[in-house]
Design an enzyme around this catalytic site. Structure first.
Site, PDB file in Angstrom:
ATOM      1  N   ARG A  46      10.487  -1.374  11.605  1.00 30.60           N
ATOM      2  CA  ARG A  46       9.839  -1.380  12.282  1.00 30.60           C
ATOM      3  C   ARG A  46       8.964  -2.220  13.788  1.00 30.60           C
ATOM      4  O   ARG A  46       9.714  -3.526  13.635  1.00 30.60           O
ATOM      5  CB  ARG A  46       7.537  -1.368  11.607  1.00 30.60           C
ATOM      6  CG  ARG A  46       7.822  -0.456  11.041  1.00 30.60           C
ATOM      7  CD  ARG A  46       6.203   0.055  10.040  1.00 30.60           C
ATOM      8  NE  ARG A  46       5.361  -0.895  10.378  1.00 30.60           N
ATOM      9  CZ  ARG A  46       4.739  -0.824   9.801  1.00 30.60           C
ATOM     10  NH1 ARG A  46       4.426  -0.173   8.563  1.00 30.60           N
ATOM     11  NH2 ARG A  46       3.337  -1.747  10.065  1.00 30.60           N
ATOM     12  N   ARG A  70      11.509  -6.057   5.554  1.00 32.87           N
ATOM     13  CA  ARG A  70      11.042  -4.140   5.294  1.00 32.87           C
ATOM     14  C   ARG A  70      12.194  -3.670   6.000  1.00 32.87           C
ATOM     15  O   ARG A  70      12.175  -4.053   7.394  1.00 32.87           O
ATOM     16  CB  ARG A  70       9.561  -3.738   5.124  1.00 32.87           C
ATOM     17  CG  ARG A  70      10.000  -2.827   5.520  1.00 32.87           C
ATOM     18  CD  ARG A  70       8.050  -2.012   5.425  1.00 32.87           C
ATOM     19  NE  ARG A  70       7.499  -2.537   6.322  1.00 32.87           N
ATOM     20  CZ  ARG A  70       5.816  -2.733   6.693  1.00 32.87           C
ATOM     21  NH1 ARG A  70       5.371  -1.889   5.356  1.00 32.87           N
ATOM     22  NH2 ARG A  70       5.326  -3.279   7.241  1.00 32.87           N
ATOM     23  N   ARG A  84     -10.760   0.510   7.753  1.00 35.10           N
ATOM     24  CA  ARG A  84     -10.618  -1.294   8.124  1.00 35.10           C
ATOM     25  C   ARG A  84     -11.309  -1.509   9.432  1.00 35.10           C
ATOM     26  O   ARG A  84     -11.149  -2.585   9.867  1.00 35.10           O
ATOM     27  CB  ARG A  84      -9.123  -1.216   9.270  1.00 35.10           C
ATOM     28  CG  ARG A  84      -8.111  -0.735   8.169  1.00 35.10           C
ATOM     29  CD  ARG A  84      -6.339  -1.461   8.898  1.00 35.10           C
ATOM     30  NE  ARG A  84      -5.508  -0.073   8.358  1.00 35.10           N
ATOM     31  CZ  ARG A  84      -4.768  -1.077   8.603  1.00 35.10           C
ATOM     32  NH1 ARG A  84      -3.537  -2.084   8.330  1.00 35.10           N
ATOM     33  NH2 ARG A  84      -3.199   0.281   7.992  1.00 35.10           N
ATOM     34  N   ARG A 128      -1.450  -9.563  12.450  1.00 36.25           N
ATOM     35  CA  ARG A 128      -2.107  -8.576  11.445  1.00 36.25           C
ATOM     36  C   ARG A 128      -2.825  -9.135  10.380  1.00 36.25           C
ATOM     37  O   ARG A 128      -3.557  -8.517  10.481  1.00 36.25           O
ATOM     38  CB  ARG A 128      -0.588  -7.864  10.840  1.00 36.25           C
ATOM     39  CG  ARG A 128      -0.523  -6.195  12.170  1.00 36.25           C
ATOM     40  CD  ARG A 128       1.076  -6.153  12.204  1.00 36.25           C
ATOM     41  NE  ARG A 128       1.244  -5.508  10.436  1.00 36.25           N
ATOM     42  CZ  ARG A 128       2.477  -5.484  10.484  1.00 36.25           C
ATOM     43  NH1 ARG A 128       3.460  -5.457  10.926  1.00 36.25           N
ATOM     44  NH2 ARG A 128       2.644  -4.373   9.382  1.00 36.25           N
ATOM     45  N   LYS A 185       0.988  -1.116  -0.355  1.00 38.75           N
ATOM     46  CA  LYS A 185      -0.745  -0.131  -0.249  1.00 38.75           C
ATOM     47  C   LYS A 185       0.602   1.352  -0.078  1.00 38.75           C
ATOM     48  O   LYS A 185       0.591   1.763  -0.752  1.00 38.75           O
ATOM     49  CB  LYS A 185      -0.849  -0.372   1.638  1.00 38.75           C
ATOM     50  CG  LYS A 185      -1.349  -1.292   1.488  1.00 38.75           C
ATOM     51  CD  LYS A 185      -2.446  -1.187   2.433  1.00 38.75           C
ATOM     52  CE  LYS A 185      -2.172  -1.200   3.863  1.00 38.75           C
ATOM     53  NZ  LYS A 185      -1.641  -2.214   4.877  1.00 38.75           N
TER      54      LYS A 185
END
Ligand code: AP5
Length: 222
Positions: A158, A129, A94, A169, A18
């Protein structure tokens, strides 16, 4: 008459791309990128009470309660830059309640984009990431490596980017996605997000330029 600016929602599972696609859209179309997760991380960094509460949920991979998220997003959408240039909402809504709240505030998107990515790829994207704290740019150790040693040395990860946390998640995503999709059925496009980032953007770009053409054609008839 001047055509109304674009109003786009970007959705998809954790690490489906995203943020990466929103950066490309922002560069080409000049929309204001509003990412719910980024706004929450800003609250955490600022050390606010909302940030402290939000982190408890984010660490468990759960949705942060509406009383924090809804107003935060609404306030950002109401800013003059979002109203003038159009907006690109990333990771919101969401849940059905978030979608309903937005509709009740009068924010109506033109297009709802759903990025579809297989679960195996999602996990690989999460663990690889990295973020540049200086520029905010998103990297991936394998797919979008940093340009030089200096950047590589300052990259951070993160706190919720572990294989264990991404599974939580993902579970939350699967629990809510159907209800959100049902609110935007008539304006949803599903995009194959498994391919290279430029190939994902090619599909989105096609849809957005068509939408812009339709908007300017209908505004010139007014
Ligand atoms: P949030 O920050 O939104 O996290 P997320 O939904 O899990 O999504 P990500 O940011 O992890 O991934 P992305 O899809 O943007 O992928 P990216 O482009 O970085 O939310 C975090 C938490 O905040 C939530 O768990 C929740 O607790 C809370 N929250 C957020 N919104 C909320 C809301 N509305 N209500 C309540 N709570 C909320 O890409 C991932 C990696 O893959 C990168 O390394 C990238 O370089 C790489 N990559 C991207 N595209 C490709 C490609 N095509 N090929 C190869 N690699 C690629």
């Amino acid at each position: 008459a001047k055509p109304e600016p674009l109003k786009i929602m970007m959705s998809g599972a954790p690490a489906s791309g995203k943020g990466t696609q929103c950066e490309l859209i922002k560069t080409k179309y000049g929309l204001v990128h509003i990412a719910a997760g980024d706004l929450l991380r800003e609250e955490i960094t600022a050390g606010s009470e909302n940030g402290r509460r939000a982190k408890e949920y984010m660490e468990k991979g759960q949705l942060v309660p509406d009383d924090i998220v809804v107003t935060m997003v609404k306030d950002r959408l109401s800013q003059p830059d979002s109203q003038e240039n159009g907006w690109l909402l990333d990771g919101y809504p969401r849940s059905q309640s978030q979608a309903t709240a937005l509709r009740d505030f009068g924010f109506k998107p033109d297009l709802f984009i759903l990025l579809e990515v297989s679960e195996e790829i999602l996990v690989e994207r999460v663990v690889g990431r990295r973020l540049d704290p200086l520029t905010g740019k998103i990297y991936h150790l394998k797919y979008s490596p940093p340009e030089n040693e200096e950047i590589a040395a300052r990259l951070t990860q993160r706190f919720d980017d572990t294989e264990e946390k991404v599974k939580l998640r993902l579970h939350t995503h699967h629990q809510n996605v159907k209800a959100v999709l049902s609110m935007y059925e008539d304006i949803t496009i599903k995009i194959d997000g498994n391919v290279l980032k430029d190939d994902v953007f090619f599909q989105i770009d096609g849809a957005l330029s068509m939408l812009l053409e339709i908007k300017s054609a209908s505004s010139s008839m007014v």
